[in-house]
Scaffold this active site. Sequence first.
Site, PDB file in Angstrom:
ATOM      1  N   ASP A 104       0.863  -1.175   0.000  1.00 13.10           N
ATOM      2  CA  ASP A 104       0.000   0.000   0.000  1.00 13.10           C
ATOM      3  C   ASP A 104       0.905   1.231   0.000  1.00 13.10           C
ATOM      4  O   ASP A 104       2.122   1.103   0.028  1.00 13.10           O
ATOM      5  CB  ASP A 104      -0.970  -0.039   1.194  1.00 13.10           C
ATOM      6  CG  ASP A 104      -0.245  -0.013   2.530  1.00 13.10           C
ATOM      7  OD1 ASP A 104       0.994   0.083   2.547  1.00 13.10           O
ATOM      8  OD2 ASP A 104      -0.928  -0.102   3.560  1.00 13.10           O
ATOM      9  N   GLY A 106       1.036   3.772   2.207  1.00 12.16           N
ATOM     10  CA  GLY A 106       1.322   4.411   3.495  1.00 12.16           C
ATOM     11  C   GLY A 106       0.248   5.416   3.868  1.00 12.16           C
ATOM     12  O   GLY A 106       0.152   5.814   5.033  1.00 12.16           O
ATOM     13  N   GLY A 107      -0.549   5.816   2.903  1.00 10.56           N
ATOM     14  CA  GLY A 107      -1.580   6.834   3.151  1.00 10.56           C
ATOM     15  C   GLY A 107      -2.526   6.432   4.270  1.00 10.56           C
ATOM     16  O   GLY A 107      -2.704   7.177   5.235  1.00 10.56           O
ATOM     17  N   GLY A 226     -10.951   3.908   1.267  1.00 11.18           N
ATOM     18  CA  GLY A 226     -11.816   4.649   2.183  1.00 11.18           C
ATOM     19  C   GLY A 226     -13.098   3.940   2.546  1.00 11.18           C
ATOM     20  O   GLY A 226     -14.064   4.586   2.943  1.00 11.18           O
ATOM     21  N   ASP A 276      -8.066  -7.574   0.524  1.00 11.78           N
ATOM     22  CA  ASP A 276      -7.058  -7.869   1.551  1.00 11.78           C
ATOM     23  C   ASP A 276      -7.648  -7.446   2.874  1.00 11.78           C
ATOM     24  O   ASP A 276      -8.505  -6.560   2.924  1.00 11.78           O
ATOM     25  CB  ASP A 276      -5.777  -7.047   1.323  1.00 11.78           C
ATOM     26  CG  ASP A 276      -5.922  -5.630   1.858  1.00 11.78           C
ATOM     27  OD1 ASP A 276      -6.544  -4.807   1.174  1.00 11.78           O
ATOM     28  OD2 ASP A 276      -5.444  -5.356   2.984  1.00 11.78           O
ATOM     29  N   CYS A 314     -14.070 -28.215   6.844  1.00 17.25           N
ATOM     30  CA  CYS A 314     -12.850 -27.486   6.465  1.00 17.25           C
ATOM     31  C   CYS A 314     -11.699 -28.470   6.262  1.00 17.25           C
ATOM     32  O   CYS A 314     -11.512 -29.399   7.047  1.00 17.25           O
ATOM     33  CB  CYS A 314     -12.496 -26.482   7.551  1.00 17.25           C
ATOM     34  SG  CYS A 314     -10.994 -25.545   7.214  1.00 17.25           S
ATOM     35  N   CYS A 316      -8.412 -27.572   6.156  1.00 10.98           N
ATOM     36  CA  CYS A 316      -7.121 -26.983   6.541  1.00 10.98           C
ATOM     37  C   CYS A 316      -6.370 -27.912   7.508  1.00 10.98           C
ATOM     38  O   CYS A 316      -6.962 -28.807   8.120  1.00 10.98           O
ATOM     39  CB  CYS A 316      -7.319 -25.599   7.157  1.00 10.98           C
ATOM     40  SG  CYS A 316      -7.738 -25.604   8.906  1.00 10.98           S
ATOM     41  N   CYS A 319      -7.898 -28.058  11.072  1.00 10.37           N
ATOM     42  CA  CYS A 319      -9.131 -28.841  11.195  1.00 10.37           C
ATOM     43  C   CYS A 319      -8.898 -30.334  10.919  1.00 10.37           C
ATOM     44  O   CYS A 319      -9.590 -31.184  11.484  1.00 10.37           O
ATOM     45  CB  CYS A 319     -10.213 -28.286  10.272  1.00 10.37           C
ATOM     46  SG  CYS A 319     -10.820 -26.690  10.839  1.00 10.37           S
ATOM     47  N   HIS A 345      -6.316 -21.708  10.006  1.00  8.92           N
ATOM     48  CA  HIS A 345      -7.729 -21.976   9.714  1.00  8.92           C
ATOM     49  C   HIS A 345      -8.436 -20.744   9.132  1.00  8.92           C
ATOM     50  O   HIS A 345      -9.145 -20.847   8.121  1.00  8.92           O
ATOM     51  CB  HIS A 345      -8.481 -22.457  10.962  1.00  8.92           C
ATOM     52  CG  HIS A 345      -9.950 -22.445  10.738  1.00  8.92           C
ATOM     53  ND1 HIS A 345     -10.602 -23.445  10.049  1.00  8.92           N
ATOM     54  CD2 HIS A 345     -10.888 -21.505  11.018  1.00  8.92           C
ATOM     55  CE1 HIS A 345     -11.880 -23.114   9.935  1.00  8.92           C
ATOM     56  NE2 HIS A 345     -12.078 -21.954  10.523  1.00  8.92           N
TER      57      HIS A 345
HETATM   58 ZN   LIG Z   1      -9.959 -25.283   9.214  1.00  9.82          ZN
END
Ligand SMILES: [Zn+2]
Length: 387
Positions: A104, A106-107, A226, A276, A314, A316, A319, A345
């Site tokens: 980004d 920095g603003g 913004g 993001d 899930c 991941c 999990c 996760h």
């Molecule tokens: Zn998970």
Amino acid sequence: MCDNGKQTNDQLNDNFDFKIAAQDGTARAGEFTTPHGVLQTPLFAPVGTQATVKSITPAQLDDLGATLVLANTYHLFLRPGDELVAKMGGLHEFMQWQRPMLTDSGGFQVFSLAEMRKVDEDGVTFKSHIDGSMKRLTPESSIKIQENLGADIIMAFDECSDPNDRGYVEQAMGRTHRWAQRCLDAKKRDDQALFGIVQGGIFDDLREQSARTISAMGFPGHAIGGLSVGETKAEMYHTVEVCNSVLPPEKPRYLMGVGTPEDLIEGVLRGIDIFDCVLPTRLARHNSAMTMFGRLNLMNRTFTEDLRPIDETCSCYTCRTFTRAYLRHLVVAREMLAATLLSIHNLHTLLQLARDLRQAIIEGRLEAFADEAIARLNLPRTPKRQL
Ligand SMILES: [Zn+2]
């Protein structure tokens, strides 16, 4: 495209390309080529504020299927300094992340973190939140810092304002436009894509005006800034619609700092490609698991003897491997591993959602997917307004 013989940024150069592979309504599945690889959009970018996604190794990010990682110019400028990062080989080399990165400008941080801020037409002077020293950022220095850091996507230096204060929003928007042109003029590296940022608070006419002005400058991609700073969800989604009705569809669109599951879904429906947010890793450090059926606070006593994973659907590592009972124990004992396992996760939840949204666009079933996902989250759908 040439304008009076002067090369503009209107076309992405050889290092970048954005193709729309499929469309479903205003939603798009894209392929964004960068010097460090092709990004499949829509995507969610984990935030590595200080050149690290908190408590997660780059190898773990890779396992999660993360493709784009964001780092913050404000923080790296103050510590360790962009010149040191450049000397150490640039951000990719320094933090050992070889896929695409975004910084980004920095603003946003200057306007949210720094003390004793003073804005003038040329830039912003502020007091460092780390050692109290006085620092200055201008459009030119923000670009210089971002060139030293070396991310693939860099952002124009903008002024963020309270989105509801029309007088200030108007003033900050005008300055953001003038600064955007100065950023374009200052940029030297051709292996970085500079995105312009649309401002204008929650005011439709200002957002339209900003989107038109920024679009006309020939940036290779656009961001909506913004938002997610205190306005209602309905206002945020509507503002995204207003901006995207003006922004050219053939260029990537990035909704800055936005990242709940419902925001990803509603944003993608309205034509956003990149998101993001610090939320997944921040919630993890506060003992909270994000799921597609809402949030779980692992501190909760009800999980003491719960042998289930956070989310049975899930896939991941957390999990697949650990019970809620174990995670609750780690949280109660304040063990560091809790933040890592919950971050894995939470990041997986948003990264997988972005992949599912992409697949739904490709298969032309995004509306049905969105209805079902929002219902599981136990939230109301926010219908699009007729613009
Ligand atoms: Zn998970």
